[in-house]
Design an enzyme around this catalytic site. Structure first.
Site, short mmCIF file in Angstrom:
data_model
loop_
_atom_site.label_atom_id
_atom_site.label_comp_id
_atom_site.label_asym_id
_atom_site.label_seq_id
_atom_site.Cartn_x
_atom_site.Cartn_y
_atom_site.Cartn_z
N SER A 64 -9.63 -0.49 7.39
CA SER A 64 -9.12 -0.26 6.04
C SER A 64 -8.51 -1.47 5.35
O SER A 64 -8.22 -1.40 4.15
CB SER A 64 -8.08 0.87 6.07
OG SER A 64 -8.71 2.10 6.32
N LYS A 105 0.83 -1.21 0.00
CA LYS A 105 0.00 0.00 0.00
C LYS A 105 0.86 1.27 0.00
O LYS A 105 1.87 1.35 0.72
CB LYS A 105 -0.91 -0.02 1.23
CG LYS A 105 -1.85 1.17 1.36
CD LYS A 105 -2.71 1.01 2.60
CE LYS A 105 -3.70 2.15 2.81
NZ LYS A 105 -4.53 1.94 4.01
N SER A 108 -9.24 1.93 3.32
CA SER A 108 -8.37 2.69 2.43
C SER A 108 -7.32 1.85 1.71
O SER A 108 -6.62 2.34 0.84
CB SER A 108 -7.66 3.78 3.22
OG SER A 108 -6.83 3.23 4.25
#
Length: 423
Positions: free
Chosen positions: A177, A78, A153
């Site tokens: 997330s 990420k 996210s």
């Protein structure tokens, strides 16, 4: 397009690498061939750096050096996690030219384990949102319906796994997330207990709640990646029967609730004050998020995506007494839930109250999206407990996730219970 890694487990890939039917360089080539630009999972690819790592992995295996179950396996990371020499932009124009000068702690552990980092995946701007559709890099798109949110996210990491671009990926989880996009994209996502995987080199959202987590197609693959990254011995705790309590959700699509509840017909119904835990979460997260961003909000507000700026400006109005009260209330509820986990091995509930909404949506039939997206996940960040989202079926053709929660130290029991589920 379905990528090469769809349906391939870490165990299968590891067997191929050790038998010589697969090579790390070959798996990397498959990972790069599997990239589907239309889904916008990746924001940066690193074919040269990955090729060097893959060659090293092959040479080590050939010479008898085996670093474990992630050796030679492609992985995506990420884009709020630093990988030395690659951009870390957090989905924001604020960091348009930012290049990391060192590896985050979790990336160091990936390299030590012999994993091959393919690239960086998209994130909701600054990880401050559950949709995955607010970013300077554009929205990550759900492989089940590209017009719908991937969830956030850790949006790009979930999309990359769900579309078969990589067998596992690294995300972060502050209020859900990892688990939110896992549920929306139909894969497994694990948030370990607080502090289990290091967060140094991860751009902070809320330091009280930030966790590093893993996404993979199956619970066993999440378990394998987690045990490696948390530097735990490869063993299984003895099961104790898997006594489960069904935690009553709220503001939820009844079809989603029924789909998940059907997996736990024998679980006793119990209540946890999820509404209060969400309020506690909001007070603490908003205060800590604004502290990170106060100067940027004041000096360059126009560089934020408008929804992110709006959230931060609202967060800046959180009163100090509200933060102090929330911290105190958290301890009260921590004791209450600990008592529940003295009576049960697992707490179970839906991961999400709804299926993936359309990209750009701000409301649903069950309430405004911003609070709804974390309504069933953020409690376990507040309490720092391990939580796993696993596929539980579909509603209207879209994936639904079941969420399993346990006490720190009982993660193997959680994974074993998840493996027994048959949606």
């Amino acid at each position: 397009m379905t990528g090469f890694f769809a349906g391939r487990t870490l165990a299968d890939l590891g067997t191929g690498l050790r038998s010589g039917t697969e090579t790390a360089t070959g798996l990397l080539a498959r990972a790069l061939e599997s990239v589907d630009p239309s889904l916008n999972a990746y924001v940066t690819l690193d074919p040269d750096g990955a090729a060097t790592a893959a060659r090293r992995a092959d040479e080590e295996l050939a010479s008898g050096t085996d670093r474990g179950p992630l050796h030679g396996i492609p992985v995506a990371v990420k884009d709020i996690i630093d990988v030395a020499g690659l951009p870390t932009r957090m989905g924001s124009a604020h960091f348009a030219g930012n290049i990391a000068d060192r590896d985050a702690g979790v990336v160091t552990r990936l390299r030590t384990a012999g994993a091959v980092i393919v690239g960086k995946t998209g994130t909701h701007e600054f990880a401050y949102g559950g949709g995955g559709d607010v970013s300077a890099d554009g929205p990550c798109r759900n492989p089940h319906d590209p017009a719908r949110m991937s969830g956030g996210s850790s949006s790009g990491s979930a999309v990359a796994v769900a579309a078969g671009m990589v067998p596992f990926a690294i995300g972060t989880d502050t209020g859900g997330s990892v688990r939110i996009p896992a549920s929306f994209c139909g894969i497994s996502g694990f948030k370990p207990h607080f502090g289990a995987i290091p967060t140094d080199g991860v751009f902070p959202l809320s330091t009280s709640f930030d966790h590093v987590g893993v996404l993979a197609a199956t619970p066993p693959d999440c378990r394998t990646a987690y045990r490696t990254l948390a530097d735990l011995p490869e063993r299984r705790d003895a099961t104790s029967g898997g006594r489960a309590a069904w935690i009553e959700p709220y503001d939820i699509d009844p079809e989603v609730e029924q789909t998940v509840r059907a997996l736990f017909p024998d679980a006793a119904s119990e209540k946890v004050d999820l509404r209060t835990l969400r309020r506690i979460f909001a007070a603490i997260q908003d205060s800590e998020a604004y502290e990170v961003h106060a100067e940027r909000v004041a000096e360059a507000p126009g560089l934020y995506q408008p929804p992110t700026l709006e959230r931060l400006e609202r967060a800046g109005r959180t009163p100090g007494w509200g933060y102090v009260r929330a911290v105190r209330e958290r301890e009260d509820l921590r004791a209450e839930v600990a008592g529940l986990l003295d009576r049960y091995d697992l707490l179970v509930l839906p991961t999400m109250a709804i299926t993936a909404p359309p990209i750009g949506a701000t409301v649903s039939d069950f309430g405004p999206l911003t609070p709804l997206l974390i309504s069933l996940t953020c409690a376990w960040n507040v309490l720092g407990l391990p939580a796993l989202s696993v596929p539980a079926g579909t509603v209207g053709g879209l994936p639904v996730g079941a969420q399993l929660v346990t006490r720190a130290g009982s993660e193997d029991l959680l994974f074993e219970a998840a493996e027994r589920l048959t949606p």
